[in-house]
Design an enzyme around this catalytic site. Structure first.
Site, PDB file in Angstrom:
ATOM      1  N   GLN A 133      -4.997  -1.456   9.450  1.00  0.00           N
ATOM      2  CA  GLN A 133      -4.981  -2.818   8.838  1.00  0.00           C
ATOM      3  C   GLN A 133      -5.676  -3.904   9.890  1.00  0.00           C
ATOM      4  O   GLN A 133      -5.327  -3.872  10.914  1.00  0.00           O
ATOM      5  CB  GLN A 133      -3.529  -3.024   8.581  1.00  0.00           C
ATOM      6  CG  GLN A 133      -2.989  -4.274   7.914  1.00  0.00           C
ATOM      7  CD  GLN A 133      -3.594  -4.208   6.573  1.00  0.00           C
ATOM      8  OE1 GLN A 133      -3.691  -3.144   5.901  1.00  0.00           O
ATOM      9  NE2 GLN A 133      -3.806  -5.409   5.866  1.00  0.00           N
TER      10      GLN A 133
ATOM     11  N   LYS B  19       0.885  -1.320   0.035  1.00  0.00           N
ATOM     12  CA  LYS B  19      -0.213  -0.108   0.028  1.00  0.00           C
ATOM     13  C   LYS B  19       0.813   1.159  -0.001  1.00  0.00           C
ATOM     14  O   LYS B  19       0.601   2.132  -0.831  1.00  0.00           O
ATOM     15  CB  LYS B  19      -0.978  -0.058   1.183  1.00  0.00           C
ATOM     16  CG  LYS B  19      -2.110  -1.102   1.104  1.00  0.00           C
ATOM     17  CD  LYS B  19      -2.763  -1.331   2.205  1.00  0.00           C
ATOM     18  CE  LYS B  19      -3.756  -2.300   2.037  1.00  0.00           C
ATOM     19  NZ  LYS B  19      -4.639  -2.739   3.177  1.00  0.00           N
TER      20      LYS B  19
ATOM     21  N   ASP C 216     -11.844   2.445   3.890  1.00  0.00           N
ATOM     22  CA  ASP C 216     -12.421   1.108   3.725  1.00  0.00           C
ATOM     23  C   ASP C 216     -13.588   0.904   3.670  1.00  0.00           C
ATOM     24  O   ASP C 216     -14.184  -0.174   3.462  1.00  0.00           O
ATOM     25  CB  ASP C 216     -11.749   0.324   4.943  1.00  0.00           C
ATOM     26  CG  ASP C 216     -10.303  -0.254   4.854  1.00  0.00           C
ATOM     27  OD1 ASP C 216      -9.997  -0.769   3.828  1.00  0.00           O
ATOM     28  OD2 ASP C 216      -9.680  -0.355   6.036  1.00  0.00           O
TER      29      ASP C 216
HETATM   30  N1  GUN Z   1      -6.730  -6.616   5.880  1.00  0.00           N
HETATM   31  C1  GUN Z   1      -6.861  -7.422   4.617  1.00  0.00           C
HETATM   32  N2  GUN Z   1      -7.370  -6.576   3.556  1.00  0.00           N
HETATM   33  C2  GUN Z   1      -7.848  -5.525   4.159  1.00  0.00           C
HETATM   34  C3  GUN Z   1      -8.404  -4.344   3.826  1.00  0.00           C
HETATM   35  O1  GUN Z   1      -8.935  -4.108   2.755  1.00  0.00           O
HETATM   36  N3  GUN Z   1      -8.546  -3.205   4.665  1.00  0.00           N
HETATM   37  C4  GUN Z   1      -7.919  -3.247   5.878  1.00  0.00           C
HETATM   38  N4  GUN Z   1      -7.923  -2.188   6.720  1.00  0.00           N
HETATM   39  N5  GUN Z   1      -7.530  -4.465   6.368  1.00  0.00           N
HETATM   40  C5  GUN Z   1      -7.467  -5.596   5.597  1.00  0.00           C
END
Ligand code: GUN
Length: 321
Positions: A98, A54, A124
């Protein structure tokens, strides 16, 4: 039949290349780039890899991305304090905590963290206010993985309107929002889960089948209507040699990769499905890169919305979610 590949990496590259000019336009107008605050608690190896991806992708399109790391021993109030700081920050338009949080923080920790987030910065779409807006088909930001799947289907010319769609998995993060996004595009949607009776038969009614249950190679040819479009969202790190050898012949690329690394990321969809499906997004190379691309797009969209510029020509926003 050998299924056409739904190429998530190529679609993700296209979305990133569209995000870059929107980032540049925002930066020129606002005098700062759109900003994303990422919070990583603990040292889960898969989360480390996701977060690194990311940060790298954000930098490549010109976004500001800052990482706040907390140790696995952090308390919930310490995590909430970081979220509170990012909520108040002028330079952060998006916040991503996360998942998963360390289990020591308690079973309701993630919900409490998502509840504490400024909904306008919730890239998200996990805050309950945003979930509600998503249900009503008026969300500003859509959850990254399901939104990426819709982009993949649409840009690969898979018709959603009128299709029978089956989503296997009912998580708040993937299964439920996936079903809603397909419903809002006029698919006839069924959500399946661990208590579904006759799961293979229900799945085999699908023109579009999305597997998001996290069980490696669970979806076999018995689940597939010939010619269906199949999207594999599962990613399970497998160390079981016998399982790998049941799925991938010795000498194949995937078997060789397993021998080199001692583990292999395996999707929810059995490799034999490629012989029956009309189109298939593989693991790896399918949905993973799309999640990150949609995060970048959501961050620009959040920045434009916060500035009051959402929906203007040339931005990341504007189209229906
Ligand atoms: N962990 C795995 N995929 C995601 C996601 O799309 N967002 C977040 N915040 N954590 C994750």
């Amino acid at each position: 039949m050998t299924a056409r590949v739904l190429d998530g990496a190529a679609v993700a590259a296209a979305i990133r290349s569209e995000a870059a000019p929107a980032v540049a336009a925002f930066t020129a107008r606002a005098g700062r780039p759109p900003g994303l605050g990422i919070v990583l608690v603990g040292d889960d190896p898969a989360s480390e890899i996701y977060v690194r991806g990311k940060l790298k992708s954000a930098a490549e399109v010109g976004l500001r991305a800052d990482l706040d790391r907390l140790p696995a021993t952090a308390s919930l109030s310490e995590v909430l304090a970081v979220v509170e700081r990012l909520n108040r920050s002028d330079v952060h338009d998006g916040i991503l905590v996360q998942s998963p949080l360390p289990s020591a923080l308690g079973a309701d920790a993630e919900q409490r963290v998502f509840d504490a987030m400024n909904p306008a910065k919730d890239v998200d779409c996990f805050h309950p206010a945003n979930v509600g807006r998503l249900v009503q088909n008026r969300a500003v930001l859509a959850p990254c993985t399901p939104a990426g799947v819709v982009e993949l289907l649409e840009r690969s010319n898979v018709t959603i309107a009128g299709a029978r769609a089956v989503v296997i998995g009912r998580s708040d993060i993937v299964g439920k929002p996936m079903a809603l996004l397909l419903l809002h595009r006029n698919a006839t949607v069924t959500i399946c889960h661990s208590r579904t009776v006759n799961l293979p038969q229900v799945a085999a009614e699908a023109d579009i089948l999305v597997a998001a249950l996290g069980r490696p190679a669970f979806v076999t040819r018995a689940f597939i209507k010939p010619g269906a479009a199949v999207v594999d969202i599962g990613t399970t790190q497998v160390r079981d040699r016998a399982l790998v050898e049941r799925l991938f012949a010795p000498g194949s690329k995937r078997h060789e990769a397993f021998l080199r690394r001692g583990s292999l990321v395996i999707g929810d969809v059995h490799p034999e499905v490629a012989e029956v499906a009309g189109a298939l997004s593989p693991v790896p190379g399918g949905v993973g890169p799309l999640t990150i691309a949609m995060l970048l797009k959501n961050t620009v969209r959040a920045a434009e919305a916060r500035a009051g510029w959402a929906g203007e020509a040339g931005g990341a926003g504007g189209e229906r979610l």
